[in-house]
Motif scaffolding. Structure first.
Motif, PDB file in Angstrom:
ATOM      1  N   LEU A 538      49.547 -37.840  -8.611  1.00 51.71           N
ATOM      2  CA  LEU A 538      48.886 -38.849  -9.894  1.00 51.71           C
ATOM      3  C   LEU A 538      49.266 -38.189 -11.127  1.00 51.71           C
ATOM      4  O   LEU A 538      48.862 -37.366 -11.349  1.00 51.71           O
ATOM      5  N   THR A 539      50.275 -38.905 -11.770  1.00 52.85           N
ATOM      6  CA  THR A 539      50.390 -38.728 -13.068  1.00 52.85           C
ATOM      7  C   THR A 539      49.296 -38.418 -14.047  1.00 52.85           C
ATOM      8  O   THR A 539      47.973 -39.471 -13.584  1.00 52.85           O
ATOM      9  N   GLU A 540      48.542 -38.090 -15.406  1.00 51.34           N
ATOM     10  CA  GLU A 540      47.683 -37.808 -16.182  1.00 51.34           C
ATOM     11  C   GLU A 540      47.725 -38.925 -16.680  1.00 51.34           C
ATOM     12  O   GLU A 540      46.771 -39.844 -17.046  1.00 51.34           O
ATOM     13  N   GLU A 541      48.528 -40.174 -16.829  1.00 52.28           N
ATOM     14  CA  GLU A 541      48.513 -41.259 -17.626  1.00 52.28           C
ATOM     15  C   GLU A 541      47.941 -42.015 -16.284  1.00 52.28           C
ATOM     16  O   GLU A 541      47.549 -43.466 -16.392  1.00 52.28           O
ATOM     17  N   GLU A 542      48.734 -41.732 -15.067  1.00 51.51           N
ATOM     18  CA  GLU A 542      47.697 -42.773 -14.303  1.00 51.51           C
ATOM     19  C   GLU A 542      45.995 -42.712 -13.991  1.00 51.51           C
ATOM     20  O   GLU A 542      45.195 -44.170 -13.500  1.00 51.51           O
TER      21      GLU A 542
END
Length: 589
Positions: A538-542
């Protein structure tokens, strides 16, 4: 003889502000309430925090009734051409100035470096080393927003998110406006045009073109009134009343004010000097974290002197000191933005940060601890210890494991927060500060009133397989409103998770699931989730969106529109080494 305080009631040891809405005004208020209620918490009637909350609730109620009266009589504030021009000019200055300050904010780079170092310590986690990361995020955000706003402008419409911002903008200017009027429509058009103009200029700055910030317009007030000489506390009260901050933020601001006033008293905000702030910070660095009980009423200066010869007593961390300074700095910044402080004056609280020691990366519960937790009889044999608050001991740890949210956010959920999305045919879980809890009263999130941190997530397949929807149905059949009806509040903050967390930690340690020291019994799930989500791709933004981290304007495109499919990533998260096959599906007791 004591002071008579109207509309203040004590219900089961908790204070409540309650005022009946006049019958003739109810139809002019959203949802047509019969009364205005705000829960104020526990304490004595003369407790300063209770009286401050009472004053805020009273002010909020009076503003609501005033707006209803104006709506009933059609007497809204006039949105004349001059008023609209002033609003737009003031907002143009504010947007461009904040954008410029954010662009050259070195603290943002330091924060990124700190987070990157923490993530680097997590084995297998993705680390973004792009030195232009902030620039690229701004670029993507500005381009997406500009395209969306141009699309709306071409079709002659204003989206609901922009309307929400515009309503807040009118309130900041002290205006009660008729949102159905032609003049408001003119303001919408002007504001949409301003946002397009601002984004075009911001993109020029992105290309390296210096775009000057226009000066603020001359002071203008429809009522012709000006306020001068406000104290730091008075300015803080204005800011908190208008921005409706969370209980935690309000309490932290009050603490910072109390520490400052213990040294300098109630000062007019514009008379505070940078040297005085520097001396105050020095005293903060000498303040013990937990003074002896007999010393807790002493002022900051007295505490620093009393403990000068006790170096073994832990002092405030750099992070705590910077937190106090930041709260007071934000009060100054807000006052300057709203025209209470001259733009030419220096903010004495700015650029006064002290060094912070980077905390060690906390991965939360490790795989063996998680396995030991979910091998406990609560999950494998259906045991329900009395102090475990019924089904709370089963479902709350599973929810925290699945979503990584703050414990209080889960503990204050209502049955109505779990619902079936008819369009998507997906069961959803809504995390919000809207609506009252039957025990706690008003619900709170980390950034109260900000729709950005309100979020709707799909109910994970794991939870559905374990019978979560059956549990919801059982609560509905029993007429319960709270997801965990046996939880009670504890402590001056009135949190629901506190008493459960105390028992839960003791229970885990008695069963050898976690060591006697070093783990936070509920918070450990949040840290473990962050680690697992990073390792699951999962990306940081997610991750930030799912966990409810507030992301400021201009830092991400999801701030304005939300990216609801982020929630679908929940089912992608894998805890390495954790086997939940022994967890028994829920059954009614």
């Amino acid at each position: 003889m004591g002071v008579v305080v109207k509309n203040l009631y004590n219900v089961g040891g908790r204070w409540k502000f309650r005022k009946v809405i006049p019958l003739k005004l109810r139809q002019f208020i959203a949802e047509q309430p019969t009364e205005f209620v705000r829960w104020l918490g526990k304490g004595t009637k003369t407790d300063g925090s209770i009286l401050r909350k009472y004053a805020q609730a009273s002010q909020e109620c009076e503003a609501l009734l005033l707006q209803a009266i104006k709506r009933a009589s059609g007497r809204f504030d006039e949105l004349s051409t001059e008023v609209i021009a002033h609003i737009i000019a003031n907002e143009r200055h504010r947007l461009l100035e904040e954008e410029d300050e954010h662009r050259f904010d070195e603290e943002e780079d330091e924060l990124f470096k700190t987070v990157r170092a923490q993530v680097s310590a997590i084995q297998g986690a993705y680390v973004n080393d792009d030195p232009d990361r902030r620039w690229r995020k701004r670029q993507d955000t500005y381009q997406e927003l500009l395209a969306a706003y141009r699309h709306d402008y071409a079709r002659g419409r204003v989206n609901v998110h922009l309307r929400d911002e515009l309503d807040d903008l009118c309130l900041r200017h002290g205006l009660f406006v008729d949102t159905g009027s032609l003049d408001y429509r003119r303001l919408e058009k002007a504001y949409l045009g301003l946002m397009i103009e601002f984004l075009e200029l911001a993109l020029k700055r992105q290309e390296g073109e210096p775009v000057p910030t226009p000066p603020p317009p001359p002071a203008f007030s429809p009522s012709g009134s000006e306020e001068k000489g406000l104290t730091l506390r008075e300015m803080a009260e204005k800011k908190l009343a208008m921005k409706a901050k969370s209980h935690a933020t309000t309490e932290a601001t009050e603490t910072a004010l109390r520490l400052f006033e213990s040294v300098y008293g109630q000062r007019v905000i514009t008379t505070i000097t940078r040297r005085e702030v520097a001396n105050w910070i020095e005293l903060l660095q000498r303040k013990p974290i937990r003074p002896d009980k007999a010393h807790r009423e002493l002022g900051l200066k007295e505490l620093a002197e009393l403990y000068a010869d006790r170096p073994e007593v832990p002092r405030l961390s750099g992070k705590s000191v910077n937190g106090h300074v930041s709260h007071l700095s934000s009060i100054w910044t807000w006052g300057r933005q709203r025209g209470y402080i001259d733009r030419g004056l220096d903010n004495p609280f700015s650029e006064q940060r002290v060094e912070e020691k980077m905390p060690a990366a906390d991965e939360g519960f490790n795989p063996s601890q998680l396995q030991a937790i979910f091998n406990l009889p609560i999950f494998t044999h259906g045991e329900r210890p009395v102090q475990g608050r019924g089904e709370t001991s089963y479902w709350l740890p599973l929810l925290l494991l699945t979503y990584g949210n703050r414990p209080e956010e889960m503990c204050q959920l209502l049955v109505s927060d779990i619902f079936l999305d008819e369009d998507e045919r997906v069961w959803c879980l809504r995390i919000t500060d809207e609506g009252d809890h039957p025990v706690k009263g008003s619900r709170h999130l980390k950034a109260d009133g900000n729709p950005v941190v309100r979020r709707t997530l799909p109910v994970a397949k794991r939870l559905i397989d374990l019978g979560f929807i059956d549990y919801i149905d059982s609560l509905k059949n029993a007429g319960e409103k709270a997801l965990f009806p046996r939880l009670t509040t504890k402590g001056k903050r009135g949190y629901l998770h506190t008493s459960f967390a105390t028992w839960w930690g003791k229970y885990l340690r008695e069963h050898g699931a976690i060591p006697e020291a070093g783990n936070k019994p509920l918070r450990g799930f949040r840290d473990a989730w962050t680690t697992a989500a990073a390792r699951s791709g999962l990306t940081e933004e997610e991750r930030e969106w799912i966990q409810g981290h507030y992301i400021g304007k201009g830092k991400t495109s999801n701030r304005r529109y939300g990216v609801r499919d982020f929630g679908r990533k929940i089912n992608d998260i894998v805890y390495k080494g954790l086997d939940l096959s022994k967890v028994r599906p829920w059954q009614p007791m």
